[in-house]
Design an enzyme around this catalytic site. Structure first.
Site, short mmCIF file in Angstrom:
data_model
loop_
_atom_site.label_atom_id
_atom_site.label_comp_id
_atom_site.label_asym_id
_atom_site.label_seq_id
_atom_site.Cartn_x
_atom_site.Cartn_y
_atom_site.Cartn_z
N CYS A 43 6.07 -9.81 -10.47
CA CYS A 43 5.63 -9.83 -11.87
C CYS A 43 5.61 -11.24 -12.43
O CYS A 43 6.21 -12.17 -11.90
CB CYS A 43 6.59 -9.03 -12.73
SG CYS A 43 6.66 -7.30 -12.27
N GLY A 69 0.90 -10.84 -10.24
CA GLY A 69 0.77 -9.38 -10.33
C GLY A 69 -0.63 -9.02 -10.75
O GLY A 69 -1.10 -9.47 -11.80
N ASN A 144 10.56 -9.84 -14.88
CA ASN A 144 10.18 -10.30 -13.55
C ASN A 144 11.44 -10.32 -12.71
O ASN A 144 12.41 -10.99 -13.07
CB ASN A 144 9.57 -11.70 -13.62
CG ASN A 144 9.33 -12.30 -12.24
OD1 ASN A 144 9.39 -13.51 -12.07
ND2 ASN A 144 9.07 -11.49 -11.24
N GLY A 145 11.40 -9.61 -11.59
CA GLY A 145 12.57 -9.55 -10.72
C GLY A 145 12.84 -8.12 -10.34
O GLY A 145 11.98 -7.25 -10.50
N TYR A 284 5.40 -19.09 -1.08
CA TYR A 284 4.21 -18.26 -1.27
C TYR A 284 3.90 -17.89 -2.71
O TYR A 284 2.75 -17.90 -3.14
CB TYR A 284 4.38 -16.95 -0.47
CG TYR A 284 3.33 -15.92 -0.80
CD1 TYR A 284 2.04 -16.02 -0.28
CD2 TYR A 284 3.61 -14.86 -1.67
CE1 TYR A 284 1.07 -15.09 -0.61
CE2 TYR A 284 2.64 -13.93 -2.00
CZ TYR A 284 1.38 -14.05 -1.47
OH TYR A 284 0.41 -13.15 -1.79
P1 AMP Z 1 0.81 -10.44 7.20
O1 AMP Z 1 -0.67 -10.45 7.34
O2 AMP Z 1 1.34 -9.07 6.96
O3 AMP Z 1 1.54 -11.14 8.31
O4 AMP Z 1 1.15 -11.24 5.86
C1 AMP Z 1 1.03 -12.63 5.85
C2 AMP Z 1 0.06 -13.06 4.80
O5 AMP Z 1 0.38 -12.44 3.55
C3 AMP Z 1 0.14 -14.55 4.60
O6 AMP Z 1 -1.19 -15.04 4.56
C4 AMP Z 1 0.82 -14.73 3.27
O7 AMP Z 1 0.18 -15.72 2.50
C5 AMP Z 1 0.69 -13.40 2.58
N1 AMP Z 1 1.95 -12.96 1.95
C6 AMP Z 1 3.20 -13.33 2.23
N2 AMP Z 1 4.08 -12.69 1.44
C7 AMP Z 1 3.37 -11.89 0.62
C8 AMP Z 1 3.69 -11.00 -0.44
N3 AMP Z 1 4.95 -10.81 -0.81
N4 AMP Z 1 2.68 -10.37 -1.06
C9 AMP Z 1 1.41 -10.56 -0.69
N5 AMP Z 1 1.04 -11.39 0.30
C10 AMP Z 1 2.00 -12.05 0.96
#
Ligand code: AMP
Length: 512
Positions: A43, A69, A144-145, A284
């Site tokens: 969030c 979000g 947020n959290g 990220y």
């Molecule tokens: P994956 O494809 O499941 O290995 O997720 C890795 C990708 O998702 C990377 O390109 C990250 O930038 C992105 N990512 C990492 N953490 C999150 C998150 N919490 N929510 C959405 N995307 C994420």
């Protein structure tokens, strides 16, 4: 004592329209099952006090926080006698770029929220800021959290007769404030915060005050800004930049700050502890142009990339970022190693984030929709791909295949963060352990699964060094790095109770 306000228009809106925004299909299953919500959310929050254009400015601030979000957005305003609320599923711009919506939010104080929950429980009544009429007047809160004892407290409150309207842990805070026997609002609020544990950056509002609060470890960010002499609270500095507001300072861990007609007052009701901001904000979550905890997110990400190059540097012809999240680290890698940076992947910006897709097969489709190979930059070349993190491995697997199909001769993969081994309980959307590729596979097995010629992750000490620290001090880690180390900085009461035992302390000692 605060005067009692009449209910916001949002109560009517909810009664008439408990489903998604009319005419829009978000492809998200709607459900009413309270237990079906994991209570995890990503969030962003925003609040402003004393400005004639409060709602319009809040809408702009939320636009800048949209990356935090994308599922729902809401604003509550106060016009001196009534609260007004607009809360909708969808992007900020779907609702708050419409003049008539802003006109329905009059007043000089407003709080806003963008939300992305992790499961199917996307229902309008969960969209924040939440609002309630307490015996002392109206109270709106955006969070947020994630509370790590939210479920435990919720069960206790429900057992004692509370009627919950939403499935969010944020509503627990509303009930705790409502049930406090203290007379002053601030004392009731502090009493509520003493009962909760976990991560929270809160922006809340009564008919007299704007109130911000940050959990005692400062896990999620919250900054104070100023526009035309009016205070602003926001998750990230990029929201201040968007509206031309001045950054004043970060809200301190454990600080509660109150703005009212008499000015600003800070309360620090918790015993001081070393701060533990979440390192995933830098990896990220936060926008690269934000300054989080005094550090430029962009510069930190570049430093992660440079550190990666220091740690392992295969013979390659070009550095290719996985856009957008891998771009700053890839720039850092390229600058440090001297290997040219090329946009070997082009991202389509008009599709949502990968994670918004509900099933694995649809998620895989999503990646193909989102990224395309730029053949001219990679054909016949040995490339090194840089992304910020690997979660399920979906993105990396697809992208490696795409690079080979487009003629890359060798494909090496590097992640600008260590392997994610543990779930997050503080408001970052990550799967449980069995969904985390690195938690269940060795690096060599992961390399084989994603089909790369080599695979390496940033080391934990390297991550700290890139942040200007000597390395990770296990006795006193400077950041909350639990996703990589399992060192959760708070009790995880909800996780440790098989049978609900409200108020029982966690069986886990503090991990560090
Ligand atoms: P994956 O494809 O499941 O290995 O997720 C890795 C990708 O998702 C990377 O390109 C990250 O930038 C992105 N990512 C990492 N953490 C999150 C998150 N919490 N929510 C959405 N995307 C994420």
């Amino acid at each position: 004592m605060d005067e009692i306000q009449s209910p916001s228009d949002d109560a009517e809106q909810l009664a008439q329209n408990p489903g998604p925004y009319p005419g829009q299909d978000f492809g998200i299953e709607l459900q009413d099952d309270l237990e079906g919500d994991t209570l995890r959310e990503e969030c962003g929050v925003f609040g402003i006090f004393g400005h004639p254009e409060a709602a319009a400015i809040t809408a702009l601030g939320l636009h800048a926080l949209q990356h935090r979000g994308q599922e729902a957005a809401g604003i509550v305003s106060f016009d001196g006698s009534r609260f007004h609320s607009e809360r909708r599923l969808g992007l900020v711009g779907d609702t708050f770029s419409r003049r008539e919506v802003i006109e329905r939010l009059p007043g000089s104080a407003a709080v806003g929220h963008v939300r992305y929950s992790t499961t199917g429980a996307t229902i309008l009544r969960n969209v924040q800021p939440l609002f309630a009429e307490l015996n002392a007047g109206g109270f709106a809160v955006g969070h947020n959290g994630n509370l790590t004892n939210g479920l435990t407290l919720r069960r206790e409150l429900v057992r004692n007769g509370a009627m919950m309207q939403s499935t969010t842990d944020t509503e627990v805070i509303l009930h705790l404030v409502a049930q406090s026997k203290r007379s002053r609002f601030i004392d009731r609020f502090i009493e509520a915060l003493r009962a909760i544990e976990g991560a929270y950056s809160l922006v809340s509002m009564t008919n007299k005050k704007l109130v911000g609060a940050r959990d005692p470890l400062g896990i999620r960010p919250l900054v104070l800004g100023e526009l035309d002499g009016c205070p602003i609270l926001a998750s990230e500095t990029c929201a201040l930049d968007m509206i031309g507001a001045k950054y004043v300072r970060d809200i301190a861990p454990g600080e509660i700050i109150v703005f009212d007609e008499h000015g600003a007052h800070s309360h620090n009701p918790f015993p001081p502890k070393p701060a533990r901001p979440c390192i995933f904000e830098y990896i990220y979550f936060a926008r690269p142009d934000s300054i989080v905890g005094g550090r430029s997110v962009y510069e930190v990400r570049k430093a992660f990339g440079a550190q990666l190059a220091r740690e392992s540097h295969p013979e390659v012809d070009v550095v290719v970022p996985v856009p957008d999240s891998g771009v700053p680290a890839a720039i850092g890698y390229s600058q440090y190693s001297g290997v040219p940076f090329e946009l070997g992947i082009i991202r389509n910006h008009y599709v949502g984030r990968t994670f918004i897709q509900p099933t694995q097969s649809v998620r895989e489709l999503g990646v193909r929709m989102k990224h395309s190979a730029n053949r001219a930059a990679i054909e016949g070349k040995r490339i090194i791909l840089i992304d910020d993190s690997l979660v399920r491995g979906t993105t990396s697997k697809k992208i490696v295949r795409m690079m080979r199909d487009a003629g890359a001769r060798e494909v090496h993969f590097r992640l600008a963060s260590p392997p994610i081994l543990y779930p997050d309980y503080y408001g970052i959307d990550l799967p449980d352990r069995d969904g985390l590729l690195a938690a269940t596979h060795s690096i060599e097995e992961m390399r084989e699964i994603i089909g790369a010629d080599s695979l390496a992750f940033l080391s934990i000490d390297g991550m700290y060094r890139a942040m200007g620290e000597p390395g990770r001090d296990p006795a006193n880690p400077k950041f909350s790095d639990h996703c990589f180390t399992g060192a959760y900085p708070t009790h995880l009461t909800d996780q440790t109770q098989v049978e609900p035992q409200p108020r029982q302390l966690s069986l886990l000692a503090e991990a560090s």
